[in-house]
Design a protein around this motif. Structure first.
Motif, PDB file in Angstrom:
ATOM      1  N   SER A  37      59.089  80.166  83.268  1.00  0.00           N
ATOM      2  CA  SER A  37      57.983  79.220  83.165  1.00  0.00           C
ATOM      3  C   SER A  37      57.667  78.938  81.700  1.00  0.00           C
ATOM      4  CB  SER A  37      56.739  79.767  83.871  1.00  0.00           C
ATOM      5  OG  SER A  37      56.977  79.887  85.255  1.00  0.00           O
ATOM      6  N   TYR A  38      57.254  77.692  81.416  1.00  0.00           N
ATOM      7  CA  TYR A  38      56.997  77.246  80.046  1.00  0.00           C
ATOM      8  C   TYR A  38      55.688  76.461  79.985  1.00  0.00           C
ATOM      9  CZ  TYR A  38      62.015  78.167  79.554  1.00  0.00           C
ATOM     10  OH  TYR A  38      63.260  78.750  79.578  1.00  0.00           O
ATOM     11  N   PRO A  39      54.913  76.621  78.911  1.00  0.00           N
ATOM     12  CA  PRO A  39      53.720  75.801  78.735  1.00  0.00           C
ATOM     13  C   PRO A  39      54.100  74.410  78.210  1.00  0.00           C
ATOM     14  CG  PRO A  39      53.973  77.251  76.858  1.00  0.00           C
ATOM     15  CD  PRO A  39      55.065  77.624  77.837  1.00  0.00           C
ATOM     16  N   LYS A  40      53.194  73.469  78.371  1.00  0.00           N
ATOM     17  CA  LYS A  40      53.415  72.116  77.865  1.00  0.00           C
ATOM     18  C   LYS A  40      53.746  72.160  76.365  1.00  0.00           C
ATOM     19  CE  LYS A  40      51.175  67.605  77.352  1.00  0.00           C
ATOM     20  NZ  LYS A  40      49.952  66.803  77.626  1.00  0.00           N
ATOM     21  N   GLY A  41      54.787  71.439  75.970  1.00  0.00           N
ATOM     22  CA  GLY A  41      55.188  71.371  74.573  1.00  0.00           C
ATOM     23  C   GLY A  41      56.259  72.371  74.181  1.00  0.00           C
ATOM     24  N   ALA A  42      56.549  73.334  75.047  1.00  0.00           N
ATOM     25  CA  ALA A  42      57.557  74.349  74.726  1.00  0.00           C
ATOM     26  C   ALA A  42      58.951  73.724  74.682  1.00  0.00           C
ATOM     27  CB  ALA A  42      57.517  75.471  75.746  1.00  0.00           C
ATOM     28  N   VAL A  43      59.796  74.269  73.821  1.00  0.00           N
ATOM     29  CA  VAL A  43      61.185  73.823  73.725  1.00  0.00           C
ATOM     30  C   VAL A  43      62.042  74.699  74.635  1.00  0.00           C
ATOM     31  CG1 VAL A  43      63.179  73.520  72.202  1.00  0.00           C
ATOM     32  CG2 VAL A  43      60.881  72.971  71.373  1.00  0.00           C
ATOM     33  N   LEU A  44      62.698  74.084  75.600  1.00  0.00           N
ATOM     34  CA  LEU A  44      63.549  74.817  76.531  1.00  0.00           C
ATOM     35  C   LEU A  44      64.977  74.914  76.022  1.00  0.00           C
ATOM     36  CD1 LEU A  44      61.106  73.587  78.195  1.00  0.00           C
ATOM     37  CD2 LEU A  44      62.602  73.792  80.180  1.00  0.00           C
ATOM     38  N   LEU A  45      65.404  73.871  75.314  1.00  0.00           N
ATOM     39  CA  LEU A  45      66.773  73.817  74.799  1.00  0.00           C
ATOM     40  C   LEU A  45      66.756  73.034  73.499  1.00  0.00           C
ATOM     41  CD1 LEU A  45      69.861  74.261  75.197  1.00  0.00           C
ATOM     42  CD2 LEU A  45      69.881  72.101  76.465  1.00  0.00           C
ATOM     43  N   GLU A  46      67.323  73.600  72.450  1.00  0.00           N
ATOM     44  CA  GLU A  46      67.364  72.936  71.151  1.00  0.00           C
ATOM     45  C   GLU A  46      68.706  72.264  70.923  1.00  0.00           C
ATOM     46  OE1 GLU A  46      64.610  74.808  67.861  1.00  0.00           O
ATOM     47  OE2 GLU A  46      66.046  76.300  68.582  1.00  0.00           O
ATOM     48  N   SER A  47      68.681  71.139  70.240  1.00  0.00           N
ATOM     49  CA  SER A  47      69.916  70.458  69.876  1.00  0.00           C
ATOM     50  C   SER A  47      70.765  71.387  69.011  1.00  0.00           C
ATOM     51  CB  SER A  47      69.597  69.169  69.108  1.00  0.00           C
ATOM     52  OG  SER A  47      70.773  68.497  68.736  1.00  0.00           O
ATOM     53  N   GLY A  48      72.055  71.479  69.331  1.00  0.00           N
ATOM     54  CA  GLY A  48      72.962  72.339  68.586  1.00  0.00           C
ATOM     55  C   GLY A  48      73.138  73.714  69.177  1.00  0.00           C
ATOM     56  N   ALA A  49      72.306  74.062  70.168  1.00  0.00           N
ATOM     57  CA  ALA A  49      72.397  75.381  70.795  1.00  0.00           C
ATOM     58  C   ALA A  49      73.493  75.388  71.860  1.00  0.00           C
ATOM     59  CB  ALA A  49      71.065  75.751  71.428  1.00  0.00           C
ATOM     60  N   PRO A  50      74.158  76.530  72.065  1.00  0.00           N
ATOM     61  CA  PRO A  50      75.155  76.613  73.136  1.00  0.00           C
ATOM     62  C   PRO A  50      74.478  76.489  74.498  1.00  0.00           C
ATOM     63  CG  PRO A  50      74.731  78.773  72.191  1.00  0.00           C
ATOM     64  CD  PRO A  50      74.031  77.793  71.316  1.00  0.00           C
ATOM     65  N   VAL A  51      75.178  75.886  75.452  1.00  0.00           N
ATOM     66  CA  VAL A  51      74.623  75.685  76.790  1.00  0.00           C
ATOM     67  C   VAL A  51      75.553  76.347  77.804  1.00  0.00           C
ATOM     68  CG1 VAL A  51      73.769  74.009  78.466  1.00  0.00           C
ATOM     69  CG2 VAL A  51      73.752  73.448  76.029  1.00  0.00           C
ATOM     70  N   ARG A  52      75.067  77.383  78.441  1.00  0.00           N
ATOM     71  CA  ARG A  52      75.878  78.093  79.431  1.00  0.00           C
ATOM     72  C   ARG A  52      75.279  78.021  80.836  1.00  0.00           C
ATOM     73  NH1 ARG A  52      75.965  81.299  74.774  1.00  0.00           N
ATOM     74  NH2 ARG A  52      78.047  81.479  73.859  1.00  0.00           N
ATOM     75  N   SER A  53      74.063  77.474  80.937  1.00  0.00           N
ATOM     76  CA  SER A  53      73.399  77.391  82.236  1.00  0.00           C
ATOM     77  C   SER A  53      72.898  75.976  82.494  1.00  0.00           C
ATOM     78  CB  SER A  53      72.210  78.360  82.297  1.00  0.00           C
ATOM     79  OG  SER A  53      72.637  79.696  82.179  1.00  0.00           O
ATOM     80  N   VAL A  54      72.873  75.623  83.748  1.00  0.00           N
ATOM     81  CA  VAL A  54      72.265  74.375  84.200  1.00  0.00           C
ATOM     82  C   VAL A  54      70.805  74.654  84.510  1.00  0.00           C
ATOM     83  CG1 VAL A  54      72.238  72.671  86.055  1.00  0.00           C
ATOM     84  CG2 VAL A  54      74.419  73.485  85.152  1.00  0.00           C
ATOM     85  N   GLY A  55      69.913  73.774  84.071  1.00  0.00           N
ATOM     86  CA  GLY A  55      68.496  73.925  84.363  1.00  0.00           C
ATOM     87  C   GLY A  55      68.081  73.025  85.515  1.00  0.00           C
ATOM     88  N   LEU A  56      67.402  73.580  86.502  1.00  0.00           N
ATOM     89  CA  LEU A  56      66.872  72.806  87.627  1.00  0.00           C
ATOM     90  C   LEU A  56      65.355  72.930  87.596  1.00  0.00           C
ATOM     91  CD1 LEU A  56      68.224  72.776  91.274  1.00  0.00           C
ATOM     92  CD2 LEU A  56      65.783  72.769  90.805  1.00  0.00           C
ATOM     93  N   VAL A  57      64.672  71.808  87.439  1.00  0.00           N
ATOM     94  CA  VAL A  57      63.205  71.820  87.351  1.00  0.00           C
ATOM     95  C   VAL A  57      62.613  72.123  88.724  1.00  0.00           C
ATOM     96  CG1 VAL A  57      61.145  70.480  86.794  1.00  0.00           C
ATOM     97  CG2 VAL A  57      63.211  70.218  85.408  1.00  0.00           C
ATOM     98  N   VAL A  58      61.815  73.177  88.788  1.00  0.00           N
ATOM     99  CA  VAL A  58      61.163  73.595  90.029  1.00  0.00           C
ATOM    100  C   VAL A  58      59.774  72.967  90.143  1.00  0.00           C
ATOM    101  CG1 VAL A  58      60.287  75.573  91.334  1.00  0.00           C
ATOM    102  CG2 VAL A  58      62.457  75.750  90.104  1.00  0.00           C
ATOM    103  N   SER A  59      59.032  72.964  89.045  1.00  0.00           N
ATOM    104  CA  SER A  59      57.722  72.326  89.018  1.00  0.00           C
ATOM    105  C   SER A  59      57.461  71.815  87.609  1.00  0.00           C
ATOM    106  CB  SER A  59      56.624  73.316  89.433  1.00  0.00           C
ATOM    107  OG  SER A  59      56.517  74.364  88.491  1.00  0.00           O
TER     108      SER A  59
END
Length: 225
Positions: A37-59
């Motif tokens: 879970s993340y608060p409003k404004g939080a960064v979930l993924l930054e440009s240039g970061a490695p991506v190994r997981s798919v994110g599925l928005v639950v809410s």
């Protein structure tokens, strides 16, 4: 802490289409599913970061943003409950070319893409369906990006607005619909100045093309000549 998954929402997600509750439960274990879970404004993924997981928005909702050298941001797309982000970079094994932020308080389910793309040793019956669903999701995302290209390549702000609203009406199958943006976000999405956007919307309303209240629009057939 043990994850408590919203199975009803997940089964309605295109990623898990045509799968049973039993298949879904097995898939979440197989894919190493983790909710965060993340608060409003939080960064979930930054440009240039490695991506190994798919994110599925639950809410909640996240925004996919692209930044230039001077940190100017372009809103690529909103991602709402049941939808994915990061899948193209994860599948390609590429570092992220976008930044993903929480547009409001948000919960995301992360799934390990390596486990998704390769049939597991136990030969899960649902795995072929999962891969097919992922390809379908990525194809639809490609069509959405092509639609955005149609909007932003129009020369005039007026034409960008009308093209976008026409597409949203078609998607909703109704001349009345809500859009997922406030005015600044819509201006960013269409790559126009916010004041120019507001002025154009007011002009279109005066001319009888549409009415609106905040992010709710009604398109009208009989505009003034």
């Amino acid at each position: 802490m043990k994850n408590i998954f919203d199975f009803q929402l997940l089964l309605a997600s295109p990623l898990f289409a045509k799968m049973t509750r039993q298949d879904l439960e097995a898939a979440l274990t197989c894919l190493g599913a983790v909710e965060r879970s993340y608060p409003k404004g939080a960064v979930l993924l930054e440009s240039g970061a490695p991506v190994r997981s798919v994110g599925l928005v639950v809410s909640g909702k996240v925004h996919v943003l692209r930044e230039d050298f001077w940190e100017n941001q372009d809103l690529i797309a909103p991602v709402r409950p049941g939808e994915l982000f990061g899948e193209a970079y994860a599948c390609a094994g590429e570092d992220s070319g976008v930044t993903v932020t929480a547009a409001e308080n948000t919960t995301v389910l992360f799934l390990e893409v390596a486990r998704m793309l390769h049939t597991c040793p136990s030969g899960c019956a649902y795995h072929a369906q999962l891969i097919q669903n992922l390809l379908h999701v990525m194809a639809r995302k490609n069509l959405q990006l092509n639609a955005k290209l149609s909007h932003v390549t129009r020369r005039l702000t007026r034409d960008k607005v009308l093209d976008y609203l026409s597409a949203e009406a078609a998607r909703a199958e109704s001349p009345e619909f809500s859009i997922p943006f406030n005015r600044q976000q819509l201006a960013d999405y269409l790559a126009v100045d916010r004041s120019a956007l507001s002025a154009e919307l007011s002009k279109l309303r005066r001319e009888g093309y549409l009415t609106f209240h905040k992010n709710y629009f009604t398109l009208l057939r009989e505009a003034e000549e």
